[in-house]
Motif scaffolding. Sequence first.
Motif, PDB file in Angstrom:
ATOM      1  N   UNK A  21     -13.687 -14.646  16.083  1.00  0.00           N
ATOM      2  CA  UNK A  21     -13.218 -15.382  14.911  1.00  0.00           C
ATOM      3  C   UNK A  21     -12.019 -14.712  14.244  1.00  0.00           C
ATOM      4  N   UNK A  22     -12.136 -13.427  13.922  1.00  0.00           N
ATOM      5  CA  UNK A  22     -11.053 -12.750  13.197  1.00  0.00           C
ATOM      6  C   UNK A  22      -9.776 -12.640  14.020  1.00  0.00           C
ATOM      7  N   UNK A  79      -1.072 -18.691   8.751  1.00  0.00           N
ATOM      8  CA  UNK A  79      -1.214 -19.635   7.644  1.00  0.00           C
ATOM      9  C   UNK A  79      -2.565 -20.299   7.508  1.00  0.00           C
ATOM     10  N   UNK A  80      -3.456 -20.118   8.461  1.00  0.00           N
ATOM     11  CA  UNK A  80      -4.763 -20.771   8.371  1.00  0.00           C
ATOM     12  C   UNK A  80      -5.695 -19.911   7.517  1.00  0.00           C
ATOM     13  N   UNK A  81      -6.435 -20.557   6.636  1.00  0.00           N
ATOM     14  CA  UNK A  81      -7.398 -19.833   5.813  1.00  0.00           C
ATOM     15  C   UNK A  81      -8.698 -19.689   6.592  1.00  0.00           C
ATOM     16  N   UNK A  82      -9.533 -18.784   6.142  1.00  0.00           N
ATOM     17  CA  UNK A  82     -10.825 -18.584   6.793  1.00  0.00           C
ATOM     18  C   UNK A  82     -11.649 -19.869   6.736  1.00  0.00           C
ATOM     19  N   UNK A  83     -11.638 -20.508   5.583  1.00  0.00           N
ATOM     20  CA  UNK A  83     -12.393 -21.757   5.430  1.00  0.00           C
ATOM     21  C   UNK A  83     -11.878 -22.854   6.359  1.00  0.00           C
ATOM     22  N   UNK A  84     -10.553 -23.016   6.439  1.00  0.00           N
ATOM     23  CA  UNK A  84      -9.990 -24.061   7.295  1.00  0.00           C
ATOM     24  C   UNK A  84     -10.269 -23.772   8.763  1.00  0.00           C
ATOM     25  N   UNK A  85     -10.230 -22.514   9.167  1.00  0.00           N
ATOM     26  CA  UNK A  85     -10.551 -22.170  10.546  1.00  0.00           C
ATOM     27  C   UNK A  85     -12.014 -22.488  10.834  1.00  0.00           C
ATOM     28  N   UNK A  86     -12.893 -22.169   9.897  1.00  0.00           N
ATOM     29  CA  UNK A  86     -14.318 -22.466  10.070  1.00  0.00           C
ATOM     30  C   UNK A  86     -14.536 -23.969  10.214  1.00  0.00           C
ATOM     31  N   UNK A 116     -12.377 -26.276  11.100  1.00  0.00           N
ATOM     32  CA  UNK A 116     -11.752 -26.743  12.340  1.00  0.00           C
ATOM     33  C   UNK A 116     -12.616 -26.411  13.547  1.00  0.00           C
ATOM     34  N   UNK A 117     -13.109 -25.179  13.619  1.00  0.00           N
ATOM     35  CA  UNK A 117     -13.961 -24.778  14.749  1.00  0.00           C
ATOM     36  C   UNK A 117     -15.251 -25.593  14.792  1.00  0.00           C
ATOM     37  N   UNK A 118     -15.855 -25.842  13.639  1.00  0.00           N
ATOM     38  CA  UNK A 118     -17.085 -26.654  13.597  1.00  0.00           C
ATOM     39  C   UNK A 118     -16.824 -28.068  14.107  1.00  0.00           C
ATOM     40  N   UNK A 119     -15.702 -28.638  13.702  1.00  0.00           N
ATOM     41  CA  UNK A 119     -15.365 -29.992  14.144  1.00  0.00           C
ATOM     42  C   UNK A 119     -15.119 -30.034  15.649  1.00  0.00           C
ATOM     43  N   UNK A 120     -14.391 -29.045  16.155  1.00  0.00           N
ATOM     44  CA  UNK A 120     -14.134 -28.989  17.589  1.00  0.00           C
ATOM     45  C   UNK A 120     -15.422 -28.743  18.378  1.00  0.00           C
ATOM     46  N   UNK A 121     -16.302 -27.945  17.816  1.00  0.00           N
ATOM     47  CA  UNK A 121     -17.605 -27.698  18.452  1.00  0.00           C
ATOM     48  C   UNK A 121     -18.439 -28.974  18.453  1.00  0.00           C
ATOM     49  N   UNK A 122     -18.445 -29.678  17.343  1.00  0.00           N
ATOM     50  CA  UNK A 122     -19.211 -30.930  17.227  1.00  0.00           C
ATOM     51  C   UNK A 122     -18.759 -31.961  18.261  1.00  0.00           C
TER      52      UNK A 122
END
Length: 136
Positions: free
Chosen positions: A56-57, A65-72, A74-80
């Motif tokens: 993740x890090x 430019x991506x925030x931790x929240x936005x990365x989280x 985005x990853x959840x959506x791609x995983x879903x």
Amino acid sequence: MNAPVKAPVAVPLLHATPGFEADGRNTCPIREVLDRVGDTWSILVIINLQEQSVRFNALKRSIEGISQRMLTVTLRSLERDGLVTRTVRPTTPPEVEYALTELGQSIAVPIASLGSWAASNRDRMRQAREAFDLDA
């Protein structure tokens, strides 16, 4: 007597592609895919995961430019959507790695085509934008 024959009308490419035909839910496949990968962050995550799984890090550091929240998110959506897998290793603290699935890897082909088109046409688009702005 010979009746005049009309030349067949060519169907525009995008109208003849199954990705643009509405399904039983009155949506088309391209809309669903663009809803997922049509944003900057999803494409950048896919690009960064194409070669190997990434923690993740490290992924966050590689996407400027991506925030931790936005990365989280985005990853959840791609995983879903089945494009990314999340693996948690039982260490202290837990190690979490993300990787593209086979489906996620397969989307690299159309993304690469779009990237090639962008590289070939970027200057023409910039010129058109500048000309438009001068006339406005």
